[in-house]
Design an enzyme around this catalytic site. Structure first.
Site, PDB file in Angstrom:
ATOM      1  N   CYS A 191      53.938  32.100   5.943  1.00 39.59           N
ATOM      2  CA  CYS A 191      55.391  33.167   7.334  1.00 39.59           C
ATOM      3  C   CYS A 191      54.797  34.279   7.535  1.00 39.59           C
ATOM      4  CB  CYS A 191      56.690  32.391   6.552  1.00 39.59           C
ATOM      5  SG  CYS A 191      57.790  33.078   7.795  1.00 39.59           S
ATOM      6  N   TYR A 430      74.464  50.190  28.738  1.00 39.79           N
ATOM      7  CA  TYR A 430      74.059  48.484  28.740  1.00 39.79           C
ATOM      8  C   TYR A 430      74.558  47.916  27.581  1.00 39.79           C
ATOM      9  CZ  TYR A 430      69.153  50.222  30.607  1.00 39.79           C
ATOM     10  OH  TYR A 430      68.951  50.847  31.014  1.00 39.79           O
ATOM     11  N   GLU A 451      77.235  46.914  32.767  1.00 39.86           N
ATOM     12  CA  GLU A 451      76.581  45.516  33.137  1.00 39.86           C
ATOM     13  C   GLU A 451      75.905  44.948  34.376  1.00 39.86           C
ATOM     14  OE1 GLU A 451      74.575  43.422  31.209  1.00 39.86           O
ATOM     15  OE2 GLU A 451      74.126  44.051  29.495  1.00 39.86           O
ATOM     16  N   CYS A 530      65.853  48.657  20.478  1.00 40.34           N
ATOM     17  CA  CYS A 530      64.844  48.066  19.400  1.00 40.34           C
ATOM     18  C   CYS A 530      63.466  47.725  19.580  1.00 40.34           C
ATOM     19  CB  CYS A 530      65.900  46.697  20.190  1.00 40.34           C
ATOM     20  SG  CYS A 530      64.987  46.365  21.228  1.00 40.34           S
ATOM     21  N   GLU A 578      65.035  49.990  14.542  1.00 40.15           N
ATOM     22  CA  GLU A 578      65.780  49.970  15.370  1.00 40.15           C
ATOM     23  C   GLU A 578      65.593  51.690  15.396  1.00 40.15           C
ATOM     24  OE1 GLU A 578      68.265  48.320  18.686  1.00 40.15           O
ATOM     25  OE2 GLU A 578      67.098  47.576  17.177  1.00 40.15           O
TER      26      GLU A 578
END
Length: 586
Positions: A191, A430, A451, A530, A578
């Site tokens: 996987c 954000y 936002e 990210c 992160e």
């Protein structure tokens, strides 16, 4: 020691379905960065100019030419290409380009090679090895192998300056790093979701720190003396059983079978047919492999996965195409009347059709439009199942606590009723459904979340009301911000007492946002990302624009400095990290 990793043949690289994703929120496109200076393959690379042509051949040649263009800046291919160039050396790469050999692999497809692994790619977790053929050097990219190991690999796809290969066997193991007894998944090595299960957790954190180091070295354009020592990677409290969202997928029935069903000539499906695979991509392919259990997913998701798979099998004749499934860990929802008629207090997720399992006080929501509830520390959050929310609940308190402590370096002196000295206002640019705004609100007198998504704003407002007993909700507001003038909604905030959090999607911010941010001049900026590579690019832009702004009358000589930088491990057992950068206006 030997380990074999068979695969199905494919011309496409793997995309790990368990890979972290981030839904775009503020809809702003990054400025085009300078592309990597590599030469496109010549148009006649595959055939001489006199070769016969046809529409089909011409189309094939066009596709080949497109495949051999320089990769999009900050894409995974771009990052890998830079790592390949660093390993080969810029001078040697230039000599290949001059000879028009940089697209000409010295090995045949499916060739078997014995290699010594040079390093792990910080961006993908795959290994890079230098293979020699005569006087030619070429990089071979192979999964699941470690520095110093002797491996046997089989080449299956050529690219610019490198080829991708299957790992057939580990001939000599790196016993200091590799310990297969650590592996907890029966599908590891097949996987594509995890890369690091054979490593100690300490080694995983070291590799993720190296990813941050390399990203800022290669993408920020910041002078090394202006980059602080990269801090240790913040660990996830859970290394397995942490993932609160899983999205397995499957491919549709073969067309021949669909036609037979229409004619009434095919038998009914009772057991799972061999052609139906429900799971994630196999390593190095886009072929789906069956996954009945995922050890990095939470217990309730693993309990629900067989139920969801059985539902697909029973209804497979209704599908013309494949589909992506959703399994989301949630706390049970109270009856709607218990909390009013807020936008997130939707009774539909309580219906049996959208709950696949229950376990230890948790439920698994499978409806994209259903509602998910999570507790982060002392706060509750609700959001629509199909929208973005971080997928490792166990790491959210360490994440938000680190951000708070970065804004208030002396936060140990603070109490819930007496915030630490420092900024009094917070802008969450954000904000999504309000994670940072709500978790950090007790430390500020005024909080504004901004936002573009109206749905996210409604969720954030509802989340503030859910936590009304813990928050001064009158001081928290959420508003729709225009990307063209994102800070207009907080123009009256005192800049010297304002902290700014930016947590953009993977593509990062853009020059327009950075220009507004620098002009706004918040005293502290915490950039959570990210994608550390686009973060490095953006932080470099912020420092450069801030230095220029400092020379103007409005800048008054003040500029941002990069105060601290570290990674946080939201996805143990994978190569993802992160990144958290803290900038201070001085």
């Amino acid at each position: 020691m030997a380990s074999t990793h068979p695969r199905s043949r494919s011309s496409s690289p793997a995309t790990a379905s368990a890979h972290p994703e981030k839904k775009p929120r503020l809809d702003i496109s990054p400025e085009p960065a300078e592309p990597l200076e590599v030469q496109d393959a010549p148009a006649d690379y595959q055939a001489p100019p006199s070769a016969p042509t046809s529409k089909k051949n011409a189309k094939g040649k066009k596709n080949k030419r497109l495949q051999r263009r320089a990769p999009e800046p900050f894409s995974s291919d771009d990052i890998l290409t830079r790592e390949v160039i660093a390993l080969l050396g810029q001078d040697y790469v230039q000599s290949l380009i001059d000879q028009k050999l940089d697209w000409d692999a010295p090995f045949e497809q499916f060739a078997h090679l014995d290699l010594t692994v040079a390093c792990i790619s910080p961006s993908t977790g795959e290994s890079l090895s230098i293979a020699q053929s005569g006087d030619r050097k070429w990089v071979i990219v192979t999964p699941l192998s470690l520095p110093g190991e002797r491996i046997r690999a089989r080449v299956y796809r050529h690219a610019h300056l490198h080829s991708h290969a299957d790992l057939l066997e580990v001939l000599e193991s790196n016993s200091e790093w590799r310990d297969m007894s650590r592996v907890q998944c029966q599908y590891f090595g097949k996987c594509a979701g995890c890369q690091y299960q054979m490593l100690s957790y300490e080694k995983q954190l070291e590799l993720k720190r190296d990813t941050v180091i390399q990203a800022y070295k290669n993408y920020s354009g910041i002078s090394p003396d202006l980059v602080p020592t990269i801090g240790p990677t913040i660990a996830s409290p859970l290394q397995y059983g942490y993932r609160t969202k899983l999205t397995p997928h499957f491919q549709g029935p073969p067309h021949s079978l669909q036609k037979a069903w229409k004619r009434g000539e095919a038998p009914a499906i009772e057991d799972k047919p061999d052609w139906l695979k429900i799971g994630f991509h196999a390593v190095g392919t886009r072929n789906v492999m069956d996954i009945e259990e995922c050890p990095i997913a939470t217990p309730v998701i693993n309990k629900a996965l067989p139920v969801v798979r059985d539902t697909v099998i029973k209804n497979i004749t209704k599908y013309k195409r494949g589909a992506t499934l959703l399994l989301r860990d949630s706390l049970p929802l109270p009856p709607p009347e218990a909390e009013g008629d807020g936008p997130a207090a939707d009774p539909s997720p309580s219906s049996s059709s959208s709950i696949a399992a229950e376990h230890d006080g948790h439920i698994c929501v499978t409806d994209q439009k259903g509602t998910v509830r999570e507790r982060v520390g002392d706060m509750l959050f609700q959001y629509t199942a199909g929208t973005f929310f971080q997928n490792n609940n166990s790491a959210l308190v360490p994440l938000t606590s680190y951000v708070r402590d970065a804004i208030f370096p002396s936060s140990s002196t603070s109490t819930p009723t007496a915030p630490a000295p420092g900024p009094t206002h917070l802008v969450d640019a954000y904000c999504g459904s309000g994670l940072f705004s709500i978790m950090l609100a007790p430390a500020f007198s005024t909080v504004a979340g901004i936002e573009l998504s109206a749905e996210s704003i409604r969720a954030a407002e509802h989340n503030a009301s859910l936590n009304a007993s813990s928050l001064p909700t009158s001081s928290i507001s959420f508003m729709s911000g225009d990307a063209a003038n994102i800070f207009a909604t907080v123009h009256d905030f005192p800049r010297a007492q304002t902290a700014l959090i930016i947590d953009p999607p993977r593509k990062g911010t853009d020059a327009r946002f950075i220009e507004q941010m620098v002009a706004f001049g918040a005293s502290t900026v915490v950039y959570v990302s990210c994608n550390v590579h686009t973060q490095a690019r953006d932080v470099g832009m912020i420092l450069a624009q801030s230095a220029a702004h400092a020379q103007t009358e409005a800048g008054a000589g003040k500029r941002y400095v990069l105060e601290s930088l570290c990674g946080l491990d939201l996805f143990p057992q994978t190569a993802h990290v992160e990144a958290i950068a803290v900038l201070r206006l001085v």
